[in-house]
Every structure is written in C-alpha cells, then in structure tokens.
Design a protein around this motif. Structure first.
Motif, PDB file in Angstrom:
ATOM      1  N   SER A  14       0.865  -1.170   0.000  1.00 30.86           N
ATOM      2  CA  SER A  14       0.000   0.000   0.000  1.00 30.86           C
ATOM      3  C   SER A  14       0.903   1.221   0.000  1.00 30.86           C
ATOM      4  O   SER A  14       1.930   1.213   0.693  1.00 30.86           O
ATOM      5  CB  SER A  14      -0.910   0.047   1.227  1.00 30.86           C
ATOM      6  N   PRO A  15       0.542   2.250  -0.741  1.00 31.48           N
ATOM      7  CA  PRO A  15       1.316   3.487  -0.646  1.00 31.48           C
ATOM      8  C   PRO A  15       1.110   4.185   0.702  1.00 31.48           C
ATOM      9  O   PRO A  15       1.873   5.071   1.069  1.00 31.48           O
ATOM     10  CB  PRO A  15       0.795   4.340  -1.802  1.00 31.48           C
ATOM     11  N   ARG A  16       0.110   3.759   1.451  1.00 37.67           N
ATOM     12  CA  ARG A  16      -0.217   4.370   2.742  1.00 37.67           C
ATOM     13  C   ARG A  16       0.349   3.511   3.880  1.00 37.67           C
ATOM     14  O   ARG A  16      -0.049   2.366   4.076  1.00 37.67           O
ATOM     15  CB  ARG A  16      -1.726   4.521   2.874  1.00 37.67           C
ATOM     16  N   ALA A  17       1.259   4.098   4.647  1.00 36.90           N
ATOM     17  CA  ALA A  17       1.899   3.383   5.754  1.00 36.90           C
ATOM     18  C   ALA A  17       0.882   2.873   6.769  1.00 36.90           C
ATOM     19  O   ALA A  17       1.052   1.792   7.337  1.00 36.90           O
ATOM     20  CB  ALA A  17       2.929   4.283   6.444  1.00 36.90           C
ATOM     21  N   GLU A  18      -0.210   3.628   6.991  1.00 35.81           N
ATOM     22  CA  GLU A  18      -1.201   3.196   7.986  1.00 35.81           C
ATOM     23  C   GLU A  18      -1.952   1.937   7.539  1.00 35.81           C
ATOM     24  O   GLU A  18      -2.360   1.125   8.370  1.00 35.81           O
ATOM     25  CB  GLU A  18      -2.178   4.331   8.331  1.00 35.81           C
ATOM     26  N   VAL A  19      -2.109   1.737   6.238  1.00 38.95           N
ATOM     27  CA  VAL A  19      -2.749   0.514   5.736  1.00 38.95           C
ATOM     28  C   VAL A  19      -1.803  -0.669   5.936  1.00 38.95           C
ATOM     29  O   VAL A  19      -2.219  -1.737   6.408  1.00 38.95           O
ATOM     30  CB  VAL A  19      -3.162   0.657   4.250  1.00 38.95           C
ATOM     31  N   ARG A  20      -0.533  -0.479   5.612  1.00 39.47           N
ATOM     32  CA  ARG A  20       0.447  -1.556   5.819  1.00 39.47           C
ATOM     33  C   ARG A  20       0.520  -1.929   7.295  1.00 39.47           C
ATOM     34  O   ARG A  20       0.537  -3.110   7.647  1.00 39.47           O
ATOM     35  CB  ARG A  20       1.819  -1.141   5.287  1.00 39.47           C
ATOM     36  N   ALA A  44       5.632   0.098  -1.070  1.00 39.10           N
ATOM     37  CA  ALA A  44       4.798   1.280  -1.208  1.00 39.10           C
ATOM     38  C   ALA A  44       4.434   1.568  -2.659  1.00 39.10           C
ATOM     39  O   ALA A  44       3.568   2.397  -2.919  1.00 39.10           O
ATOM     40  CB  ALA A  44       5.491   2.497  -0.601  1.00 39.10           C
ATOM     41  N   ASP A  64      -3.274  -3.659  -1.629  1.00 40.43           N
ATOM     42  CA  ASP A  64      -4.270  -2.616  -1.418  1.00 40.43           C
ATOM     43  C   ASP A  64      -5.010  -2.340  -2.722  1.00 40.43           C
ATOM     44  O   ASP A  64      -4.446  -1.777  -3.657  1.00 40.43           O
ATOM     45  CB  ASP A  64      -3.573  -1.351  -0.902  1.00 40.43           C
ATOM     46  N   ALA A  67      -5.161   1.409  -3.842  1.00 36.59           N
ATOM     47  CA  ALA A  67      -3.917   2.131  -4.093  1.00 36.59           C
ATOM     48  C   ALA A  67      -3.969   2.858  -5.428  1.00 36.59           C
ATOM     49  O   ALA A  67      -4.600   2.398  -6.379  1.00 36.59           O
ATOM     50  CB  ALA A  67      -2.740   1.163  -4.077  1.00 36.59           C
ATOM     51  N   TYR A 113     -11.448  -3.672   4.101  1.00 35.41           N
ATOM     52  CA  TYR A 113     -10.694  -2.680   4.856  1.00 35.41           C
ATOM     53  C   TYR A 113     -11.671  -1.726   5.494  1.00 35.41           C
ATOM     54  O   TYR A 113     -12.569  -1.249   4.811  1.00 35.41           O
ATOM     55  CB  TYR A 113      -9.716  -1.905   3.945  1.00 35.41           C
TER      56      TYR A 113
END
Length: 140
Positions: A14-20, A44, A64, A67, A113
């Motif tokens: 995921s480009p989003r750290a919070e999703v990872r 990412a 994701d 993404a 999600y």
C-alpha cells in the motif's frame, strides 16, 4: 500440514503506511499455531511489489485494492500472468461491491478494509496452508 518451523513471508503493499501497519497488526506474528511465524516485506509502489515477487521467497501478498496510481487488483492480475509460481494473493477492498473486480484480478481471496483480525488470520492461514501443501518436500 505445514512445517511450523519454516517462516512464511508476507508482502504487504500500500502506498499508505497506515494501511500496511493495519495489515501487519491484524495478522500479527503468526496467524495460526499450525502455520508458524510470519516475516513481512513492505512495499509502497507497484514496482517494488513486482521486483520483490520476481526475486522470489514471497509466500503471500496482501495488496491494497484502493492504491493509486497502481492498484492491488491490477497488480494481482499482472502477477498471475507473469509469475510461474505466483504467491497467494489477497486484495484489500473498501467496498463489498468491488468483490467482482477482485475476482477479475484473479486474487485468491479478498479482505475488507478496515481489516478484521479474526477474518484476516483465518484467510491468510488457510492460504498459507494450501501453499505449503503444494510445496515440494525439499523446500519444507
């Protein structure tokens, strides 16, 4: 049954750290007693995913589906087409209406999600068991 001494490598994209972070937290260090420990590779970008899977050693990818610009559904379809021993693929979806698109992507499973830890561990453990059952005995 899988060998619990052999760790499984899970790629989380995921480009989003919070999703990872949410995926790692939901899955924890081991999704089930008979599956064994998990190691994580975080990506990412879509390019990082393709490079990591091409390099080998990835047992399962959580991608994701939301993404941008490269989404997990497109990556799932690409990996199935290009990788001979493709890891198990799970696509994160934000809307249940997107399940049909995840089916088109050839994903092995979907997860909603935000990630529910009970559902996520069941899905991932099942896919890792299936993958371990298909491995040649020399790799176990």
């Amino acid at each position: 049954m899988s060998d619990v001494s052999v760790p499984s490598t899970v790629l989380v994209f995921s480009p989003r750290a919070e999703v990872r972070a949410a995926v790692r937290t939901a899955l924890g260090s081991s999704p089930a007693a008979d599956v064994g420990p998990l190691g994580y590779v975080e990506c990412a970008t879509g390019e990082e995913v393709v490079a990591a899977v091409d390099a080998g050693g990835i047992d399962l990818c959580v991608l994701d589906g939301e993404a941008q610009p490269t989404g997990g559904m497109g990556l799932s379809r690409q990996l199935h087409a290009e990788i001979a021993d493709c890891p198990a693929l799970v696509v994160l979806i934000a809307r249940q209406a997107d399940r049909w698109l995840a089916h088109w992507s050839l994903a092995d499973a979907t997860l909603a999600y935000p990630v529910d830890p009970l559902t996520a561990t069941d899905v991932v453990a099942g896919l890792l068991r299936d993958r371990a059952a298909r491995r040649p005995a020399a790799r176990r």
